[in-house]
Write a protein that holds these residues in place. Structure first.
Motif, short mmCIF file in Angstrom:
data_model
loop_
_atom_site.label_atom_id
_atom_site.label_comp_id
_atom_site.label_asym_id
_atom_site.label_seq_id
_atom_site.Cartn_x
_atom_site.Cartn_y
_atom_site.Cartn_z
N ALA A 1 -5.34 1.03 5.31
CA ALA A 1 -4.51 1.17 4.08
C ALA A 1 -5.08 0.48 2.99
O ALA A 1 -5.30 -0.88 3.02
N GLN A 2 -5.41 1.11 1.54
CA GLN A 2 -5.87 0.37 0.58
C GLN A 2 -4.75 -0.48 -0.23
O GLN A 2 -3.50 -0.06 -0.01
N LEU B 1 -2.41 -1.59 -3.02
CA LEU B 1 -2.04 -1.06 -4.14
C LEU B 1 -1.95 -1.77 -5.38
O LEU B 1 -1.41 -2.83 -5.39
N SER C 1 0.80 -1.16 -0.05
CA SER C 1 0.03 0.01 0.04
C SER C 1 0.78 1.35 -0.04
O SER C 1 1.97 1.16 0.41
#
Length: 392
Positions: free
Chosen positions: A59-60, A62, A51
């Motif tokens: 956190a997203q 990536l 991320s």
């Protein structure tokens, strides 16, 4: 002195939020999510991912920067620690920063010997299947052959068993209690197949310490890290209160040193999609090279690959590293070939061409080392001296 590494990789798609795909030599931040049966997972499982967000629990993932290998980590047994799988955070996070999707499932009945626990083994295998078929982020995963397994204690045995049943690229065993594998259980999984392996243990952990015959029966390539005076649970932070930890070794840095070795091991045998040259950049002994990152990459790299150097700086810490590689590549005969012909032949053999002498387009190979027909390890250099003028 080790040369500095300036990482290079294939350019990610235009939709990538970065100019590079994360890897062991160009890390990012990390995040995690917890899933369970309500999500279709076979058990509770934490999934760690790369991320660019700095708050791990939000956190997203990536995505759009190339696909990542999957690593599944099997925890061991810790009496009276009901959620032991949740103890494993630092290690999967370090791997996620390095361009991996890491699943850490909760394994039921982990106290039962893995050779006698088919139900637990099925949960581990089903986790691999769910990650590829049911996990919401499955599109970012490389194909099934690009799977790594790792585990601690009984979890290492479960990972070893699964490696004999599905196709995997590499397996790591952290203090796997292989001496607890009885003859009646059949051949030890570490003695089956030719998958690359990393095994670590401490000298104060007799159930995990392999004698010479056991070690020598493991197929090459095999890597070994033996920590002086280390105990079974020394991979966890010393300030972490583990109910099953009754003693600890003198060195407080076994865990972070092992994280570095794991990152290097999987980078060597299981690189992310856009890093095809990454294995050639990883030292055979798995000691991380110093990084020289541009500012935009250095921003994400704080604390990355510093565990082994911290370990080595402490006088109470000691480590014996060894690696044994198969001599499975044959040096081609390239004398009197033109440069482009020799370059192609050496690369096709899985070796690295190195040219000296004349740079003329019409130059030919006057001498080579090693000689044609010599057996060497993969990625060995073949040195060729070029000469111009008529052939003899």
């Amino acid at each position: 002195m080790t040369d500095e590494i300036r990482p290079t990789a294939l350019t990610p798609p235009s939709g990538c939020a970065l100019g590079w795909q994360p890897s062991a030599l160009a890390p990012v931040f990390w995040g995690w999510r917890e899933y369970g049966p309500t999500d279709g997972a076979p058990t509770r499982v934490r999934v760690f991912h790369p991320s660019i967000d700095s708050t791990p629990n939000t956190a997203q993932l990536l995505s759009g920067c190339g696909r990542y290998p999957l690593i599944v980590f099997a925890h061991g047994y810790c009496e009276q620690d009901d959620n032991h799988y949740q103890r494993w955070v630092r290690t999967p996070a370090a791997l996620a920063r390095s361009g991996y999707i890491v699943a850490v499932p909760e394994l039921p009945n982990i106290h039962v010997h893995p050779a006698q626990s088919p139900g637990t083994q099925q949960v581990l295998a089903s986790t691999v299947t769910w990650m590829r078929q049911g996990w919401p982020g499955k599109e970012v995963l490389l194909p099934a052959a690009k799977t790594g397994l790792a585990g601690h204690s009984y979890g290492a045995l479960h990972a070893g068993i699964l490696a004999t049943r599905i196709q995997v690229a590499a397996v790591a065993s952290l203090s796997g209690v292989w001496n607890d594998w009885q003859p009646g259980y059949g051949t030890k999984p570490i003695h089956q197949g030719t998958v690359p392996r990393l095994l670590t243990w401490g000298t104060d952990d007799p159930q995990a310490t392999l004698d010479a015959p056991t070690w020598n029966a493991i197929a090459k390539p095999r890597h070994r890290a033996v920590y002086g005076g280390a105990d079974h649970y020394d991979y966890f932070p010393y300030n972490q209160d583990l109910p099953c930890r009754t003693s600890s070794g003198a060195c407080p840095h076994v865990g972070i040193a092992t994280d570095d070795l794991l990152i290097m091991f999987f980078a060597n045998y299981l690189p992310p999609e856009l890093w095809p040259d990454l294995p050639s950049r990883i030292p055979n002994n798995l000691v991380p090279p110093p990084l020289n990152l541009p500012p935009e990459q250095g921003f994400y790299a704080g604390g990355h690959l510093t565990g082994l150097s911290t370990f080595n700086a402490n006088s109470s810490c000691s480590l014996a590293l060894s690696v044994e590689l198969p001599l499975d590549k044959t040096v081609p005969h390239v004398r009197e070939m033109l440069r482009h012909q020799a370059d192609q032949a050496v690369r096709a053999a899985g070796l690295v061409p190195v040219f000296t002498g004349s740079t003329s387009p019409a130059a030919w190979v006057a001498s080579q080392s090693p000689a044609g027909g010599t057996k060497v390890v993969a990625d060995s250099a073949v040195s060729m001296t070029m000469q111009s003028g008529p052939l003899p």
